[in-house]
Design an enzyme around this catalytic site. Structure first.
Site, PDB file in Angstrom:
ATOM      1  N   SER A 136     -11.135   0.300   3.797  1.00  0.00           N
ATOM      2  CA  SER A 136     -10.199  -0.081   4.863  1.00  0.00           C
ATOM      3  C   SER A 136      -9.460   1.161   5.354  1.00  0.00           C
ATOM      4  O   SER A 136      -8.766   1.811   4.571  1.00  0.00           O
ATOM      5  CB  SER A 136      -9.203  -1.113   4.351  1.00  0.00           C
ATOM      6  OG  SER A 136      -9.875  -2.281   3.930  1.00  0.00           O
ATOM      7  N   ARG A 166       0.845  -1.208   0.000  1.00  0.00           N
ATOM      8  CA  ARG A 166       0.000   0.000   0.000  1.00  0.00           C
ATOM      9  C   ARG A 166       0.878   1.256   0.000  1.00  0.00           C
ATOM     10  O   ARG A 166       0.599   2.231   0.692  1.00  0.00           O
ATOM     11  CB  ARG A 166      -0.936   0.014   1.207  1.00  0.00           C
ATOM     12  CG  ARG A 166      -1.866  -1.164   1.299  1.00  0.00           C
ATOM     13  CD  ARG A 166      -2.802  -1.265   0.101  1.00  0.00           C
ATOM     14  NE  ARG A 166      -3.564  -2.506   0.177  1.00  0.00           N
ATOM     15  CZ  ARG A 166      -3.176  -3.659  -0.366  1.00  0.00           C
ATOM     16  NH1 ARG A 166      -2.051  -3.704  -1.063  1.00  0.00           N
ATOM     17  NH2 ARG A 166      -3.889  -4.739  -0.243  1.00  0.00           N
ATOM     18  N   GLU A 207      -4.383   3.817   6.178  1.00  0.00           N
ATOM     19  CA  GLU A 207      -4.292   3.814   4.705  1.00  0.00           C
ATOM     20  C   GLU A 207      -4.786   5.126   4.157  1.00  0.00           C
ATOM     21  O   GLU A 207      -4.351   5.597   3.103  1.00  0.00           O
ATOM     22  CB  GLU A 207      -5.157   2.682   4.132  1.00  0.00           C
ATOM     23  CG  GLU A 207      -4.482   1.366   3.954  1.00  0.00           C
ATOM     24  CD  GLU A 207      -5.264   0.441   3.048  1.00  0.00           C
ATOM     25  OE1 GLU A 207      -5.740   0.906   2.000  1.00  0.00           O
ATOM     26  OE2 GLU A 207      -5.380  -0.745   3.387  1.00  0.00           O
TER      27      GLU A 207
END
Length: 338
Positions: free
Chosen positions: A238, A164, A334
Protein backbone atom coordinates in the site's frame (compact mmCIF):
# COMPACT_ATOMS: atom_id res chain seq x y z
CA UNK A 1 31.35 -6.59 10.43
CA UNK A 2 32.61 -5.39 7.04
CA UNK A 3 31.87 -1.91 5.72
CA UNK A 4 31.63 -1.86 1.92
CA UNK A 5 31.70 1.06 -0.51
CA UNK A 6 29.44 1.89 -3.45
CA UNK A 7 27.05 -1.00 -2.87
CA UNK A 8 23.97 -1.55 -5.04
CA UNK A 9 20.75 -1.37 -3.03
CA UNK A 10 18.67 -3.03 -5.73
CA UNK A 11 18.50 -6.37 -3.82
CA UNK A 12 17.46 -4.52 -0.67
CA UNK A 13 14.29 -2.72 -1.83
CA UNK A 14 11.10 -4.44 -2.97
CA UNK A 15 10.49 -1.90 -5.74
CA UNK A 16 13.71 -3.22 -7.30
CA UNK A 17 15.13 0.21 -8.07
CA UNK A 18 18.83 0.68 -8.66
CA UNK A 19 20.59 3.03 -6.26
CA UNK A 20 23.97 2.93 -4.62
CA UNK A 21 24.94 3.32 -1.00
CA UNK A 22 28.16 5.26 -0.49
CA UNK A 23 28.90 2.90 2.42
CA UNK A 24 27.04 -0.24 3.48
CA UNK A 25 27.18 -2.54 6.50
CA UNK A 26 24.97 -5.21 8.05
CA UNK A 27 24.95 -5.50 11.84
CA UNK A 28 24.09 -8.80 13.55
CA UNK A 29 23.89 -7.78 17.22
CA UNK A 30 23.01 -4.70 19.29
CA UNK A 31 26.63 -4.53 20.47
CA UNK A 32 27.91 -4.44 16.89
CA UNK A 33 25.54 -1.56 16.21
CA UNK A 34 26.60 0.34 19.32
CA UNK A 35 30.31 -0.14 18.54
CA UNK A 36 29.73 1.13 15.01
CA UNK A 37 27.93 4.25 16.24
CA UNK A 38 30.72 4.98 18.72
CA UNK A 39 33.53 4.40 16.19
CA UNK A 40 35.18 7.82 15.64
CA UNK A 41 35.80 6.95 11.98
CA UNK A 42 32.04 6.92 11.33
CA UNK A 43 30.82 9.32 13.99
CA UNK A 44 30.20 12.24 11.65
CA UNK A 45 29.14 10.24 8.60
CA UNK A 46 25.38 10.50 7.83
CA UNK A 47 23.57 7.23 8.49
CA UNK A 48 20.51 5.60 6.97
CA UNK A 49 18.79 2.55 8.47
CA UNK A 50 17.46 -0.22 6.23
CA UNK A 51 15.38 -3.23 7.20
CA UNK A 52 13.54 -5.32 4.65
CA UNK A 53 13.30 -2.46 2.15
CA UNK A 54 9.57 -3.09 1.73
CA UNK A 55 8.44 0.38 2.72
CA UNK A 56 11.06 2.57 1.06
CA UNK A 57 11.28 4.42 -2.25
CA UNK A 58 14.84 5.01 -3.44
CA UNK A 59 14.80 8.12 -5.61
CA UNK A 60 18.59 8.63 -5.75
CA UNK A 61 21.91 7.26 -4.55
CA UNK A 62 22.28 7.32 -0.77
CA UNK A 63 25.27 9.42 0.25
CA UNK A 64 25.47 7.90 3.71
CA UNK A 65 26.45 4.82 5.66
CA UNK A 66 23.50 2.48 5.08
CA UNK A 67 23.11 0.21 8.11
CA UNK A 68 21.10 -2.93 7.39
CA UNK A 69 19.67 -4.45 10.54
CA UNK A 70 20.33 -8.19 10.64
CA UNK A 71 19.64 -8.77 14.36
CA UNK A 72 17.86 -12.11 14.73
CA UNK A 73 16.45 -14.20 17.56
CA UNK A 74 13.11 -15.22 19.14
CA UNK A 75 12.83 -15.73 22.89
CA UNK A 76 9.96 -16.17 25.36
CA UNK A 77 11.02 -13.92 28.22
CA UNK A 78 8.09 -14.59 30.56
CA UNK A 79 4.58 -16.02 30.70
CA UNK A 80 1.56 -16.42 32.95
CA UNK A 81 -1.73 -18.31 32.67
CA UNK A 82 -3.12 -15.94 30.04
CA UNK A 83 -0.18 -14.46 28.12
CA UNK A 84 3.35 -15.05 27.00
CA UNK A 85 5.83 -12.35 26.13
CA UNK A 86 7.90 -13.03 23.00
CA UNK A 87 11.00 -10.95 22.26
CA UNK A 88 12.07 -10.76 18.61
CA UNK A 89 15.21 -9.36 17.01
CA UNK A 90 14.57 -6.34 14.78
CA UNK A 91 16.08 -8.10 11.76
CA UNK A 92 13.68 -11.03 11.85
CA UNK A 93 11.29 -11.37 8.90
CA UNK A 94 7.86 -10.16 10.00
CA UNK A 95 5.97 -12.92 8.19
CA UNK A 96 8.30 -15.60 9.56
CA UNK A 97 7.59 -14.29 13.07
CA UNK A 98 3.84 -14.54 12.44
CA UNK A 99 4.19 -18.09 11.12
CA UNK A 100 6.29 -19.04 14.16
CA UNK A 101 3.55 -17.74 16.46
CA UNK A 102 0.76 -19.47 14.53
CA UNK A 103 2.61 -22.80 14.51
CA UNK A 104 3.21 -22.61 18.25
CA UNK A 105 -0.28 -21.44 19.21
CA UNK A 106 0.70 -17.91 20.23
CA UNK A 107 -2.33 -15.77 19.35
CA UNK A 108 -2.52 -12.12 18.34
CA UNK A 109 -0.49 -11.71 15.16
CA UNK A 110 -2.41 -14.00 12.79
CA UNK A 111 -4.33 -11.12 11.13
CA UNK A 112 -0.97 -9.56 10.22
CA UNK A 113 0.19 -12.49 8.07
CA UNK A 114 2.13 -11.90 4.84
CA UNK A 115 2.97 -8.27 5.57
CA UNK A 116 6.45 -7.72 4.12
CA UNK A 117 9.38 -6.23 6.01
CA UNK A 118 11.14 -6.79 9.29
CA UNK A 119 10.15 -6.81 12.95
CA UNK A 120 12.02 -3.56 13.65
CA UNK A 121 10.00 -1.63 11.08
CA UNK A 122 6.65 -2.86 12.40
CA UNK A 123 6.26 -0.54 15.42
CA UNK A 124 7.66 2.45 13.51
CA UNK A 125 4.68 2.18 11.14
CA UNK A 126 2.30 0.67 13.69
CA UNK A 127 1.53 -1.81 10.92
CA UNK A 128 -2.01 -3.11 10.79
CA UNK A 129 -4.42 -5.21 8.76
CA UNK A 130 -7.88 -6.74 9.07
CA UNK A 131 -8.79 -5.11 12.35
CA UNK A 132 -5.48 -5.57 14.21
CA UNK A 133 -2.56 -3.19 14.74
CA UNK A 134 0.84 -3.65 16.35
CA UNK A 135 -0.21 -1.51 19.31
CA UNK A 136 -2.83 -4.17 20.22
CA UNK A 137 -0.14 -6.78 20.98
CA UNK A 138 2.83 -4.56 21.76
CA UNK A 139 4.65 -4.69 25.11
CA UNK A 140 7.92 -2.79 24.61
CA UNK A 141 10.88 -2.27 22.32
CA UNK A 142 14.59 -1.63 22.74
CA UNK A 143 16.29 1.01 20.62
CA UNK A 144 19.77 2.48 20.38
CA UNK A 145 20.14 6.25 20.39
CA UNK A 146 22.14 7.14 17.29
CA UNK A 147 24.27 9.91 18.79
CA UNK A 148 25.20 8.35 22.14
CA UNK A 149 24.69 4.62 21.36
CA UNK A 150 22.74 4.33 24.63
CA UNK A 151 20.14 1.55 24.80
CA UNK A 152 16.64 2.67 25.80
CA UNK A 153 13.40 0.82 26.42
CA UNK A 154 10.10 2.22 25.06
CA UNK A 155 6.71 1.10 26.35
CA UNK A 156 3.40 1.64 24.54
CA UNK A 157 2.90 5.16 25.88
CA UNK A 158 6.42 6.23 24.91
CA UNK A 159 5.88 4.98 21.35
CA UNK A 160 2.83 7.26 20.93
CA UNK A 161 1.20 5.01 18.35
CA UNK A 162 -1.22 6.40 15.79
CA UNK A 163 -2.66 5.24 12.49
CA UNK A 164 0.42 3.92 10.59
CA UNK A 165 2.38 6.21 12.86
CA UNK A 166 4.56 6.36 15.96
CA UNK A 167 6.94 8.73 17.72
CA UNK A 168 9.72 7.27 15.52
CA UNK A 169 8.14 8.90 12.47
CA UNK A 170 7.70 12.23 14.23
CA UNK A 171 9.63 13.68 17.19
CA UNK A 172 12.22 10.85 17.26
CA UNK A 173 12.56 10.35 13.51
CA UNK A 174 16.14 9.44 12.65
CA UNK A 175 17.24 9.48 16.30
CA UNK A 176 16.85 5.84 17.35
CA UNK A 177 17.49 2.42 15.82
CA UNK A 178 15.15 -0.36 16.99
CA UNK A 179 16.99 -3.56 17.90
CA UNK A 180 14.23 -5.72 19.46
CA UNK A 181 10.47 -5.78 19.97
CA UNK A 182 8.55 -7.67 22.66
CA UNK A 183 4.96 -8.78 22.02
CA UNK A 184 2.28 -9.81 24.52
CA UNK A 185 0.52 -12.81 22.96
CA UNK A 186 -2.50 -14.76 24.16
CA UNK A 187 -2.52 -18.43 25.03
CA UNK A 188 -6.28 -18.50 24.38
CA UNK A 189 -7.05 -16.63 21.16
CA UNK A 190 -9.52 -13.81 20.72
CA UNK A 191 -10.50 -13.92 17.05
CA UNK A 192 -10.88 -10.86 14.81
CA UNK A 193 -12.85 -11.98 11.77
CA UNK A 194 -15.33 -9.16 11.11
CA UNK A 195 -12.99 -6.94 9.05
CA UNK A 196 -12.65 -7.21 5.28
CA UNK A 197 -13.19 -10.54 3.56
CA UNK A 198 -12.03 -12.82 6.37
CA UNK A 199 -15.45 -14.36 7.13
CA UNK A 200 -16.16 -14.94 3.44
CA UNK A 201 -12.73 -16.49 2.89
CA UNK A 202 -13.10 -18.75 5.93
CA UNK A 203 -16.44 -19.91 4.52
CA UNK A 204 -14.81 -20.58 1.14
CA UNK A 205 -12.21 -22.65 3.02
CA UNK A 206 -15.05 -24.64 4.70
CA UNK A 207 -13.85 -23.53 8.13
CA UNK A 208 -16.62 -24.09 10.65
CA UNK A 209 -14.71 -23.19 13.82
CA UNK A 210 -12.10 -20.38 13.58
CA UNK A 211 -8.51 -20.97 14.61
CA UNK A 212 -5.42 -18.83 14.40
CA UNK A 213 -4.11 -21.19 11.69
CA UNK A 214 -7.25 -20.74 9.60
CA UNK A 215 -7.33 -16.97 10.05
CA UNK A 216 -3.67 -16.70 9.04
CA UNK A 217 -4.33 -18.80 5.94
CA UNK A 218 -7.39 -16.72 5.07
CA UNK A 219 -5.42 -13.48 5.37
CA UNK A 220 -2.64 -14.92 3.21
CA UNK A 221 -5.16 -15.90 0.52
CA UNK A 222 -6.80 -12.47 0.59
CA UNK A 223 -3.48 -10.63 0.34
CA UNK A 224 -2.21 -12.88 -2.45
CA UNK A 225 -5.42 -12.28 -4.42
CA UNK A 226 -5.15 -8.50 -4.14
CA UNK A 227 -1.47 -7.61 -3.86
CA UNK A 228 1.31 -8.33 -6.36
CA UNK A 229 4.34 -10.39 -5.36
CA UNK A 230 7.43 -8.09 -5.26
CA UNK A 231 9.44 -11.01 -6.68
CA UNK A 232 7.30 -10.76 -9.82
CA UNK A 233 6.63 -7.03 -10.08
CA UNK A 234 8.29 -4.32 -7.99
CA UNK A 235 6.10 -2.68 -5.36
CA UNK A 236 6.00 -1.61 -1.71
CA UNK A 237 2.48 -2.73 -0.90
CA UNK A 238 0.00 0.00 0.00
CA UNK A 239 1.58 3.25 -1.14
CA UNK A 240 -0.85 5.68 0.52
CA UNK A 241 -2.50 5.82 3.93
CA UNK A 242 -6.28 5.63 4.14
CA UNK A 243 -7.22 9.26 4.88
CA UNK A 244 -9.25 10.22 7.94
CA UNK A 245 -11.63 13.12 7.37
CA UNK A 246 -14.24 15.02 9.43
CA UNK A 247 -17.67 13.42 9.39
CA UNK A 248 -19.21 16.59 7.92
CA UNK A 249 -16.81 16.40 4.96
CA UNK A 250 -17.61 12.71 4.53
CA UNK A 251 -21.35 13.36 4.51
CA UNK A 252 -20.93 16.14 1.94
CA UNK A 253 -18.93 13.77 -0.28
CA UNK A 254 -21.60 11.09 0.11
CA UNK A 255 -24.09 13.46 -1.48
CA UNK A 256 -21.89 13.49 -4.60
CA UNK A 257 -20.68 9.88 -4.32
CA UNK A 258 -23.39 7.84 -2.53
CA UNK A 259 -21.31 4.65 -2.74
CA UNK A 260 -18.30 6.18 -0.94
CA UNK A 261 -17.25 3.74 1.83
CA UNK A 262 -16.25 4.99 5.26
CA UNK A 263 -15.50 3.69 8.74
CA UNK A 264 -15.77 5.64 11.97
CA UNK A 265 -12.41 5.74 13.76
CA UNK A 266 -13.15 8.41 16.36
CA UNK A 267 -16.02 10.76 17.24
CA UNK A 268 -16.80 12.80 14.12
CA UNK A 269 -13.93 11.19 12.17
CA UNK A 270 -14.31 8.84 9.20
CA UNK A 271 -11.62 6.75 7.52
CA UNK A 272 -12.02 6.52 3.74
CA UNK A 273 -10.31 3.81 1.64
CA UNK A 274 -7.60 5.48 -0.43
CA UNK A 275 -7.79 2.66 -2.98
CA UNK A 276 -11.44 3.48 -3.65
CA UNK A 277 -10.62 7.15 -4.22
CA UNK A 278 -7.76 6.31 -6.58
CA UNK A 279 -9.87 3.83 -8.54
CA UNK A 280 -12.82 6.25 -8.75
CA UNK A 281 -10.46 8.91 -10.14
CA UNK A 282 -9.54 6.55 -12.97
CA UNK A 283 -6.02 5.51 -11.99
CA UNK A 284 -6.48 1.77 -11.49
CA UNK A 285 -4.42 -0.12 -14.06
CA UNK A 286 -2.79 3.08 -15.33
CA UNK A 287 0.70 2.71 -16.78
CA UNK A 288 3.26 5.36 -17.58
CA UNK A 289 6.31 3.72 -19.10
CA UNK A 290 8.10 1.61 -16.51
CA UNK A 291 5.76 2.49 -13.62
CA UNK A 292 2.05 2.40 -12.96
CA UNK A 293 -0.89 1.53 -10.73
CA UNK A 294 -1.69 -2.12 -10.13
CA UNK A 295 -4.59 -3.48 -12.16
CA UNK A 296 -6.22 -5.29 -9.21
CA UNK A 297 -5.42 -2.92 -6.32
CA UNK A 298 -5.32 0.81 -6.96
CA UNK A 299 -3.53 1.44 -3.67
CA UNK A 300 -0.38 -0.25 -4.99
CA UNK A 301 2.08 1.55 -7.28
CA UNK A 302 4.22 -0.81 -9.33
CA UNK A 303 7.57 -0.91 -11.10
CA UNK A 304 7.48 -2.95 -14.32
CA UNK A 305 11.27 -2.82 -14.68
CA UNK A 306 13.83 -0.39 -16.01
CA UNK A 307 12.38 2.62 -14.21
CA UNK A 308 13.46 4.93 -11.42
CA UNK A 309 12.20 5.80 -7.98
CA UNK A 310 11.72 9.38 -9.12
CA UNK A 311 9.21 8.17 -11.72
CA UNK A 312 7.17 6.53 -8.96
CA UNK A 313 7.40 9.72 -6.92
CA UNK A 314 6.20 11.80 -9.89
CA UNK A 315 3.29 9.41 -10.47
CA UNK A 316 2.37 9.54 -6.78
CA UNK A 317 2.27 13.33 -6.89
CA UNK A 318 -0.02 13.26 -9.95
CA UNK A 319 -2.37 10.92 -8.11
CA UNK A 320 -2.33 13.16 -5.02
CA UNK A 321 -3.24 16.22 -7.09
CA UNK A 322 -5.99 14.30 -8.88
CA UNK A 323 -7.59 13.07 -5.64
CA UNK A 324 -7.38 16.51 -4.08
CA UNK A 325 -9.07 18.11 -7.09
CA UNK A 326 -11.85 15.51 -7.26
CA UNK A 327 -12.55 14.87 -3.58
CA UNK A 328 -10.82 17.64 -1.63
CA UNK A 329 -8.70 15.02 0.18
CA UNK A 330 -4.90 15.05 0.30
CA UNK A 331 -3.45 11.54 0.35
CA UNK A 332 -0.34 10.91 2.45
CA UNK A 333 2.23 8.26 1.46
CA UNK A 334 2.88 5.28 3.72
CA UNK A 335 6.17 4.68 1.92
CA UNK A 336 9.31 6.51 3.07
CA UNK A 337 11.19 8.45 0.38
CA UNK A 338 14.99 8.43 0.24
Amino acid sequence: MTIQENVSLRPFNTFGFEAKARYFVEVQTPDELRNLLLDPRWKEVPKQILGGGSNVLLTQDVEALVIRIGIRGLEIIREDNEYLWLKAGAGESWHNLVLHCVQNGYAGLENLSLIPGTVGAAPMQNIGAYGVEIKDVFEELEAVEMHTADLRCFDTAACSFGYRDSVFKRALKGKYIIVSVTFRLRKQPVFHVSYGDIQKTLADMNVQVPSIEAISEAVIRIRQSKLPDPAVIGNAGSFFKNPEIPQAQYEALRERFPELPGYATAPDTIKVPAGWLIEKAGWKGYREGAVGVHARQALVLVHHGGGTGQQIRDLAEKIQRSIEEKFGIRLSPEVNFL
